[in-house]
Design an enzyme around this catalytic site. Structure first.
Site, PDB file in Angstrom:
ATOM      1  N   ASP A   1       0.723  -1.247  -0.155  1.00 37.75           N
ATOM      2  CA  ASP A   1      -0.132   0.053   0.324  1.00 37.75           C
ATOM      3  C   ASP A   1       0.861   0.622  -0.038  1.00 37.75           C
ATOM      4  OD1 ASP A   1      -2.074  -1.521   0.175  1.00 37.75           O
ATOM      5  OD2 ASP A   1      -2.554  -1.423   2.456  1.00 37.75           O
TER       6      ASP A   1
ATOM      7  N   LYS B   1      -1.275   3.338  -5.730  1.00 41.64           N
ATOM      8  CA  LYS B   1      -1.676   4.248  -6.809  1.00 41.64           C
ATOM      9  C   LYS B   1      -1.151   4.279  -7.889  1.00 41.64           C
ATOM     10  CE  LYS B   1       2.116   7.632  -5.594  1.00 41.64           C
ATOM     11  NZ  LYS B   1       2.312   8.889  -4.693  1.00 41.64           N
TER      12      LYS B   1
ATOM     13  N   MET C   1      -8.028   8.710   9.654  1.00 39.78           N
ATOM     14  CA  MET C   1      -8.274   9.628   8.227  1.00 39.78           C
ATOM     15  C   MET C   1      -9.461  10.777   8.799  1.00 39.78           C
ATOM     16  SD  MET C   1      -9.261   5.638   7.196  1.00 39.78           S
ATOM     17  CE  MET C   1      -9.712   5.164   8.419  1.00 39.78           C
TER      18      MET C   1
HETATM   19  C1  LIG Z   1      -6.516   3.754   5.905  1.00 39.73           C
HETATM   20  S1  LIG Z   1      -5.936   3.743   7.689  1.00 39.73           S
HETATM   21  C2  LIG Z   1      -5.392   2.606   8.027  1.00 39.73           C
HETATM   22  C3  LIG Z   1      -5.108   2.280   9.409  1.00 39.73           C
HETATM   23  C4  LIG Z   1      -3.971   1.515   9.014  1.00 39.73           C
HETATM   24  N1  LIG Z   1      -4.403   0.208   9.342  1.00 39.73           N
HETATM   25  C5  LIG Z   1      -3.316   1.595  10.752  1.00 39.73           C
HETATM   26  O1  LIG Z   1      -3.572   0.233  11.454  1.00 39.73           O
HETATM   27  O2  LIG Z   1      -2.277   2.325  11.522  1.00 39.73           O
HETATM   28  C6  LIG Z   1      -4.898   5.116   7.432  1.00 39.73           C
HETATM   29  C7  LIG Z   1      -4.952   6.967   8.274  1.00 39.73           C
HETATM   30  O3  LIG Z   1      -3.921   5.900   9.534  1.00 39.73           O
HETATM   31  C8  LIG Z   1      -3.739   6.822  10.102  1.00 39.73           C
HETATM   32  N2  LIG Z   1      -2.048   6.934  10.515  1.00 39.73           N
HETATM   33  C9  LIG Z   1      -1.178   5.800   9.755  1.00 39.73           C
HETATM   34  N3  LIG Z   1       0.301   6.087   9.464  1.00 39.73           N
HETATM   35  C10 LIG Z   1       0.100   7.443  10.347  1.00 39.73           C
HETATM   36  C11 LIG Z   1       1.104   7.610  10.358  1.00 39.73           C
HETATM   37  N4  LIG Z   1       2.113   7.252  10.371  1.00 39.73           N
HETATM   38  N5  LIG Z   1       1.158   9.266  11.508  1.00 39.73           N
HETATM   39  C12 LIG Z   1      -0.283   9.214  11.544  1.00 39.73           C
HETATM   40  N6  LIG Z   1      -1.327   8.894  11.781  1.00 39.73           N
HETATM   41  C13 LIG Z   1      -1.461   7.764  10.488  1.00 39.73           C
HETATM   42  C14 LIG Z   1      -3.767   8.060   9.954  1.00 39.73           C
HETATM   43  O4  LIG Z   1      -5.095   8.225  10.184  1.00 39.73           O
HETATM   44  C15 LIG Z   1      -4.842   7.798   7.786  1.00 39.73           C
HETATM   45  O5  LIG Z   1      -5.487   8.299   7.463  1.00 39.73           O
END
Ligand SMILES: C[S@@+](CC[C@H](N)C(=O)[O-])C[C@H]1O[C@@H](n2cnc3c(N)ncnc32)[C@H](O)[C@@H]1O
Length: 259
Positions: A36, A58, A172
Site C-alpha cells: 500500500d 496508486k 482519517m
Molecule cells: C486507511 S487507515 C489505515 C490504518 C492502519 N491500518 C493502522 O492500523 O494504522 C489510514 C489512516 O491511519 C492513520 N495513520 C497511519 N499511519 C500514520 C502515521 N504514521 N501517523 C499518523 N497517522 C497515521 C491516519 O489517520 C491515516 O489517515
C-alpha cells in the site's frame, strides 16, 4: 501446482524497527509483495532483489487499485504457488480492509495467515510518550474512522463518542475535522478537552500539535500537515501538553516537530 500462501502483514506506522520479527522474516522470504501507499520505503528495502513487487496504493493516474482487483491479484499469485506478502500500513485489520482480503482468500480456498502490526494509534501515542488509557484519566479507548463516503455525513454515534472518560482516536479525520469537533462539543465533550494531532508519526518527518478541542480546526489549518494524520482526543493528551517540548505556543497550538 498447489496453492501458495498469503501473509496479511502489518507494516506498522512507519518506523521499520516497529515491525514484528515475524513480519521481517516473511518479507525476506516472499516470492511476491503487494503493498500500500503508506508502507515506508525502508520497509520495502527489505524485499529481496528479483521479487515481484506490486504497488496497489496508486496508479499512474493516482487512483488506488479497486479492492476487488487487489483480491484477484492475491488469489492469482498464491494460486500459482507463490508465497505472497500483502503489506499494509499499521495493523492489517484496523481500518485497513485486510478483513475483506481475508474473506476473499477464504472463499477462494487460499491458505493465509495474519501477522499483526502496530497500529497508528499505538505508534503515535508511544512516540509522543502518552498512554491511551491511564487510571483516573481514561478507562478505555476507541478507534474511530473520521472518513466519510462522498457527499454523505459522518455516520457516527456522537453522543456515545462524547465521553470524557474514554480516549478517542480518530483515523482519517483530517478532511472532516470541523464536523468532528463541532459534533463532539455539541454532544457535551468539554471544549477544553486536550487533543494531540500527529502527522507521519514514528517517522523522521513526524510533526505533533497539542491543542484543545475548541481550537483544533484552527490549529490544524495553521499546521498545514502533509501526510497521514491521527487525532488523540482526551485527558491523556494533556500529559503531552505539560511537557517542555510543547511550551512554544503558536497560532496553530503548541507544535513539536521531532524531525
Ligand atoms: C486507511 S487507515 C489505515 C490504518 C492502519 N491500518 C493502522 O492500523 O494504522 C489510514 C489512516 O491511519 C492513520 N495513520 C497511519 N499511519 C500514520 C502515521 N504514521 N501517523 C499518523 N497517522 C497515521 C491516519 O489517520 C491515516 O489517515
Amino acid at each position: 501446482m498447489g496453492a501458495g500462501k498469503v501473509y496479511l502483514v502489518g507494516a506498522g506506522p512507519g518506523d521499520p524497527e516497529l515491525l514484528t520479527v515475524k513480519a521481517v522474516r516473511v518479507i525476506g522470504e516472499a516470492d511476491a509483495v503487494v503493498y500500500d501507499r503508506l508502507v515506508a520505503q525502508s520497509i520495502l528495502a527489505m524485499i529481496r532483489d528479483g521479487v515481484t513487487r506490486i504497488n496497489v496504493g496508486k496508479r499512474a493516474d493516482f487512483h488506488p487499485v479497486p479492492q476487488a482487483e487487489i483480491n484477484d491479484i492475491l488469489i492469482r499469485l498464491a494460486g500459482a504457488g507463490r508465497s505472497v506478502v500483502r503489506l499494509k500500513g499499521g495493523d492489517p485489520f484496523i481500518f485497513g480492509r485486510g478483513s475483506e482480503e481475508a474473506a476473499a482468500l477464504e472463499a477462494a480456498g487460499i491458505p493465509y495467515e495474519v501477522i499483526p502490526g502496530i497500529t497508528a494509534a499505538q505508534g503515535c501515542a508511544a512516540s509522543a510518550r502518552i498512554p491511551l488509557t491511564h487510571r483516573g484519566l481514561a478507562t478505555g479507548v476507541r478507534f474511530v474512522t473520521g472518513h466519510r463516503r462522498a457527499n454523505e455525513p459522518l455516520d457516527l454515534d456522537w453522543k456515545s463518542l462524547a465521553d470524557p472518560d474514554t480516549t478517542l482516536v480518530i483515523y482519517m479525520g483530517l478532511a472532516n475535522i470541523d464536523e468532528i469537533t463541532s459534533n463532539l462539543i455539541g454532544q457535551g465533550l468539554p471544549a477544553d478537552t486536550p487533543v494531540l494531532a500527529v502527522c507521519q508519526g514514528t517517522t523522521a518527518r513526524e510533526l505533533r500539535i497539542c491543542t484543545l478541542l475548541e481550537t483544533l480546526p484552527a490549529s490544524v489549518r495553521g499546521a498545514a500537515f502533509s501526510g497521514p494524520v491521527l487525532f488523540i482526543i482526551g485527558r491523556v493528551a494533556g500529559i503531552a501538553m505539560e511537557r517542555s517540548e510543547f511550551n512554544h505556543a503558536t497560532d496553530a497550538g503548541s507544535i513539536s516537530s521531532v524531525a
